[in-house]
Each structure stands twice: as C-alpha cells, then as structure tokens.
Design a protein around this motif. Structure first.
Motif, PDB file in Angstrom:
ATOM      1  N   THR A  17      17.694  -2.119   4.429  1.00  0.00           N
ATOM      2  CA  THR A  17      16.543  -1.221   4.413  1.00  0.00           C
ATOM      3  C   THR A  17      15.359  -1.863   3.709  1.00  0.00           C
ATOM      4  O   THR A  17      14.214  -1.788   4.180  1.00  0.00           O
ATOM      5  N   ALA A  18      15.621  -2.501   2.567  1.00  0.00           N
ATOM      6  CA  ALA A  18      14.546  -3.162   1.823  1.00  0.00           C
ATOM      7  C   ALA A  18      13.913  -4.270   2.654  1.00  0.00           C
ATOM      8  O   ALA A  18      12.685  -4.432   2.671  1.00  0.00           O
ATOM      9  N   THR A  54      12.206   3.946  -6.181  1.00  0.00           N
ATOM     10  CA  THR A  54      11.151   4.893  -6.556  1.00  0.00           C
ATOM     11  C   THR A  54      11.418   6.269  -5.965  1.00  0.00           C
ATOM     12  O   THR A  54      11.277   7.299  -6.636  1.00  0.00           O
ATOM     13  N   ILE A  55      11.793   6.307  -4.692  1.00  0.00           N
ATOM     14  CA  ILE A  55      12.091   7.581  -4.038  1.00  0.00           C
ATOM     15  C   ILE A  55      13.274   8.269  -4.721  1.00  0.00           C
ATOM     16  O   ILE A  55      13.235   9.476  -5.009  1.00  0.00           O
ATOM     17  N   SER A  56      14.320   7.518  -4.990  1.00  0.00           N
ATOM     18  CA  SER A  56      15.501   8.091  -5.645  1.00  0.00           C
ATOM     19  C   SER A  56      15.159   8.641  -7.017  1.00  0.00           C
ATOM     20  O   SER A  56      15.611   9.733  -7.394  1.00  0.00           O
ATOM     21  N   SER A  57      14.351   7.908  -7.778  1.00  0.00           N
ATOM     22  CA  SER A  57      13.988   8.348  -9.118  1.00  0.00           C
ATOM     23  C   SER A  57      13.199   9.652  -9.087  1.00  0.00           C
ATOM     24  O   SER A  57      13.475  10.585  -9.853  1.00  0.00           O
ATOM     25  N   ALA A  58      12.218   9.731  -8.182  1.00  0.00           N
ATOM     26  CA  ALA A  58      11.395  10.944  -8.098  1.00  0.00           C
ATOM     27  C   ALA A  58      12.232  12.150  -7.711  1.00  0.00           C
ATOM     28  O   ALA A  58      12.066  13.249  -8.262  1.00  0.00           O
ATOM     29  N   LEU A  59      13.151  11.978  -6.763  1.00  0.00           N
ATOM     30  CA  LEU A  59      13.984  13.098  -6.330  1.00  0.00           C
ATOM     31  C   LEU A  59      14.939  13.546  -7.438  1.00  0.00           C
ATOM     32  O   LEU A  59      15.191  14.741  -7.604  1.00  0.00           O
ATOM     33  N   VAL A 111       0.839  -1.200   0.000  1.00  0.00           N
ATOM     34  CA  VAL A 111       0.000   0.000   0.000  1.00  0.00           C
ATOM     35  C   VAL A 111       0.873   1.249   0.000  1.00  0.00           C
ATOM     36  O   VAL A 111       0.605   2.221  -0.724  1.00  0.00           O
ATOM     37  N   LEU A 112       1.952   1.227   0.808  1.00  0.00           N
ATOM     38  CA  LEU A 112       2.861   2.369   0.868  1.00  0.00           C
ATOM     39  C   LEU A 112       3.488   2.648  -0.491  1.00  0.00           C
ATOM     40  O   LEU A 112       3.571   3.811  -0.919  1.00  0.00           O
ATOM     41  N   TRP A 113       3.915   1.600  -1.173  1.00  0.00           N
ATOM     42  CA  TRP A 113       4.541   1.784  -2.489  1.00  0.00           C
ATOM     43  C   TRP A 113       3.557   2.383  -3.488  1.00  0.00           C
ATOM     44  O   TRP A 113       3.899   3.304  -4.242  1.00  0.00           O
ATOM     45  N   LEU A 114       2.321   1.882  -3.500  1.00  0.00           N
ATOM     46  CA  LEU A 114       1.312   2.404  -4.417  1.00  0.00           C
ATOM     47  C   LEU A 114       0.997   3.864  -4.113  1.00  0.00           C
ATOM     48  O   LEU A 114       0.797   4.675  -5.034  1.00  0.00           O
ATOM     49  N   VAL A 115       0.957   4.205  -2.831  1.00  0.00           N
ATOM     50  CA  VAL A 115       0.708   5.602  -2.445  1.00  0.00           C
ATOM     51  C   VAL A 115       1.852   6.491  -2.927  1.00  0.00           C
ATOM     52  O   VAL A 115       1.633   7.592  -3.461  1.00  0.00           O
ATOM     53  N   LEU A 116       3.089   6.037  -2.751  1.00  0.00           N
ATOM     54  CA  LEU A 116       4.239   6.817  -3.200  1.00  0.00           C
ATOM     55  C   LEU A 116       4.223   7.006  -4.720  1.00  0.00           C
ATOM     56  O   LEU A 116       4.511   8.099  -5.229  1.00  0.00           O
ATOM     57  N   LEU A 149      11.100  -7.551  -2.275  1.00  0.00           N
ATOM     58  CA  LEU A 149      11.255  -6.944  -3.593  1.00  0.00           C
ATOM     59  C   LEU A 149      10.567  -5.591  -3.660  1.00  0.00           C
ATOM     60  O   LEU A 149      11.112  -4.625  -4.222  1.00  0.00           O
ATOM     61  N   VAL A 150       9.390  -5.496  -3.071  1.00  0.00           N
ATOM     62  CA  VAL A 150       8.684  -4.208  -3.023  1.00  0.00           C
ATOM     63  C   VAL A 150       9.487  -3.198  -2.213  1.00  0.00           C
ATOM     64  O   VAL A 150       9.535  -2.006  -2.550  1.00  0.00           O
ATOM     65  N   GLY A 151      10.137  -3.650  -1.145  1.00  0.00           N
ATOM     66  CA  GLY A 151      10.980  -2.747  -0.367  1.00  0.00           C
ATOM     67  C   GLY A 151      12.102  -2.159  -1.205  1.00  0.00           C
ATOM     68  O   GLY A 151      12.406  -0.959  -1.115  1.00  0.00           O
ATOM     69  N   ALA A 152      12.726  -2.976  -2.040  1.00  0.00           N
ATOM     70  CA  ALA A 152      13.772  -2.470  -2.935  1.00  0.00           C
ATOM     71  C   ALA A 152      13.200  -1.498  -3.956  1.00  0.00           C
ATOM     72  O   ALA A 152      13.832  -0.490  -4.312  1.00  0.00           O
ATOM     73  N   LEU A 153      11.994  -1.775  -4.422  1.00  0.00           N
ATOM     74  CA  LEU A 153      11.352  -0.872  -5.384  1.00  0.00           C
ATOM     75  C   LEU A 153      11.022   0.479  -4.741  1.00  0.00           C
ATOM     76  O   LEU A 153      11.097   1.516  -5.402  1.00  0.00           O
ATOM     77  N   ILE A 154      10.662   0.475  -3.467  1.00  0.00           N
ATOM     78  CA  ILE A 154      10.366   1.741  -2.774  1.00  0.00           C
ATOM     79  C   ILE A 154      11.602   2.622  -2.739  1.00  0.00           C
ATOM     80  O   ILE A 154      11.547   3.829  -3.005  1.00  0.00           O
TER      81      ILE A 154
END
Length: 366
Positions: A276-277, A304-309, A46-51, A296-301
């Motif tokens: 961290t993941a 995802t944060i790095s890409s957006a920044l 849910v956190l990943w989808l929200v991000l 795997l979702v943890g690694a994607l989070i």
C-alpha cells in the motif's frame, strides 16, 4: 490592377504565415506537462500534508503534538522498512512476494544464534546474509525464465516451513540483545526511526548517486535496452532481489527487537501495508521509476490515518478500509496522470494548411 492582384496573392500568404506561427504556440504539447508530472510524482506529499491539516482539527488537541508525531513515525517505521524491500524489487522490475518469509527466516536464524550465545552484531550480520541469500536465490530462479510472482510465492512457502523447522515450531523468546534498536528511545525519538532513516538514506544515495543504482533502474524500466547498451542486465536484476531480501531481514530484526522474540509465522499483513505504501507513492508496478522518499511518505500516510482514528475512538478496522480505498485511488490516480502526461508529450497528429498530417511539435527558430 497589378497592385490589386499582388495584394490578393500576398494576403493569403500572410494569413497562412500568421496561422502557422500562432498555432503551435496555442497548442504547445509541453504546456502543463510539468504540472501533471508534479501531481503524479509529488501528489502524495501534498496528500499527506492535507491529511495532517485535517486531522489536526478533527482529532484536536492530541493529534498535532510532538509526542503523537513520534508515535506516528514509530508506527510507520516497520511498514517503511518492508516498503523499501518491496520498492527495491519493483524498481528492478519484479514484485517480490517472499518478503514476509525472508524476514521471518532471517529473524529466526539470528534469534537462534543469539540465544546460543552469539553477540548482537553477529546475529544482525547473519540475518542480513540470510536475507541477501534468499534474494539471490529468487533472482537466479527468475533469470531462468520463471515467473517472478510464482517464484516468490513458492519461496515464501518454503521459508515458512524452514522457519518452523529451525525454531522447532515455537517462537524464539528472550531475545533482549536487540533492545537498543527496538524499544529504546534516544533524545525522545524511538530507535526504529533511526533505523529507518539509515535504510532510506543509504537507499536514496544508492539509487541517485551511484552507477549501479542508475543501471538497476534502467533494468527495471527496459531490460532489453540495457542489454543492447552492453550492460550485464542480469547482474542488476539479481541486485534488486538481494536488496529486497536485505531490507526484509532488517524488518524482521526490527520486529524481533520490539517484541524480544522471533516468531516462525510470517505476517502477511506487513506485506499488505508495504504494498500500500509503495502504491501510494505512485511507483508503477512495472518498475523503472519511483522514489524511496515518497515510499516513506506512503508509510507515514497509513500510520497517520490509523493514529487519527484511534484518537477519535473509531474502530481499528475502519483504518484498514480507508487504507484499501486509498490504495485503489492511488492506482487510479497514477494511471490517469501517466496517460495525461503521455497525451501531452505525444499528441495525436493534426492537419496543416496544405492537407498534410503532422505532429504538434514546436520548432526552435534560429
């Protein structure tokens, strides 16, 4: 008079029966447990989808595109492989901190062999054998009664020195035999993504569809209970270390395939991202419970944060700060959810009408 007395004695009995019947339903200990378990075990998704939804607007129009999705997945691939290595160790009941050393040693030995003329498949096999051997050595030492953290830190130090010896203290360059799994793209999808998909699919099948996987999880959860059940717990404890070493070796090969060289210097940053993941996935460090897909979702989070920044032009160190904050929040969230689930399943005793103390457990009527 007799009718009045009968009614007077009957009324309290009826009231007591009504209270006894209604009280458990009003305080059902399992009520809401499913929701808490869902939040604890699926909250990361849910956190990943929200991000993703937030960044789709905040970093528009470049973030929410297929091209950027491929870049995010490729950036998460390396962390995901090392996170799988950390995850296997934790699931078997031990945190393996020698993963960067295992990856470096496996990559250097494989690179030296390939530069000497060995084919790519043999180099990969050598790296996997080296990673598995390191894991077996860690497991054997831990079974001797040594502290896993101390053992794996010592192994990391030893492997760092050995990698320097094997490589002569300089990176082993010109390793192009592994480009098919590093810098190549298939159908527009970077090759490391396929490697990660294979690693996680095999790992998921092993943990959920095999007896050995179930026993390894049991060892991580309660090793004494597994031993009392007549299972050779030591074998599955070592198996967790071996799988951790194998995944670390695959991660080292991915680094070599991407950079066309094998550096003898371990990257501790990769271990931090992997930890961290795993923490974001809600996997407790005590072991016995967890899910590789959530890792795997943890690694994607993180990716995802790095890409957006980066798209927004924010300095990269803010991504590190955000990742650290998420790590602390994830640990706190997992602790709160676990306590809430335990409180619902095992509530404190309550007093009954006759003054006795009993637990709030519902009975099933015939």
């Amino acid at each position: 008079m007799s009718n009045d007395r009968t009614d007077a004695t009957k009324a309290p009995a009826d009231d007591a029966a009504a209270i006894a019947h209604d009280a458990p339903a009003a305080s059902d200990p399992t009520k809401g447990v499913r929701g808490l378990v869902f939040l604890r075990d699926r909250g990361i998704i849910v956190l990943w989808l929200v991000l993703v939804a937030i960044f789709a607007f905040w970093a528009a129009p470049y973030f929410f595109t297929l091209q950027n999705a491929a870049l995010v997945a490729n950036a998460a691939a390396l962390s995901a492989v090392f996170a799988a290595a950390v995850g296997f160790g934790i699931l078997s009941g031990a945190l393996d901190l020698s993963i960067p050393g295992s990856a470096t040693m496996a990559a250097v030995v494989a690179a030296v062999a390939m530069r000497a003329g060995a084919p790519a498949w043999l180099g990969i096999l050598i790296a996997i054998v080296v990673g598995g051997a390191v894991g077996w050595g860690n497991g054997a030492l831990v079974l001797r009664g040594l502290n896993p953290l101390v053992v794996t830190i010592g192994t990391l130090t030893v492997l760092t020195g050995l990698a320097q010896v094997v490589s002569g203290g300089v990176p082993v360059t010109g390793i192009t035999q592994l480009s098919w799994m590093g810098s190549t793209a298939y159908f527009g999808i970077p090759a490391p993504i396929f490697v990660v998909a294979v690693v996680y699919l095999l790992g998921w099948l092993f943990l959920t569809r095999t007896r050995a996987g179930a026993r390894m999880l049991g060892v991580g959860g309660n090793i004494e209970a597994v031993r009392r059940a007549g299972v050779n717990a030591d074998r599955y404890r070592i198996l967790g270390f071996v799988l951790s070493g194998v995944c670390a070796a695959i991660g080292g090969l991915l680094v070599t395939a991407t950079t066309t060289q094998a550096s003898p210097n371990p990257s501790v940053d990769l271990l931090f991202s992997a930890l961290t993941a795993v923490a974001l996935s809600g996997m407790p460090l005590s072991g016995g419970r967890g899910s590789l897909p959530r890792v795997l979702v943890g690694a994607l989070i993180i990716a995802t944060i790095s890409s957006a920044l980066i798209i927004r032009g924010v300095a990269p160190y803010w991504a590190t700060i955000a990742t650290g904050v998420l790590l602390i929040l994830a640990l706190g969230f997992e602790l709160v959810m676990s306590r809430a689930v335990a409180a619902r399943l095992a509530p404190p005793p309550r007093a009954t009408l006759d003054g006795a103390s009993t637990t709030n457990i519902r009975t099933v009527e015939a």
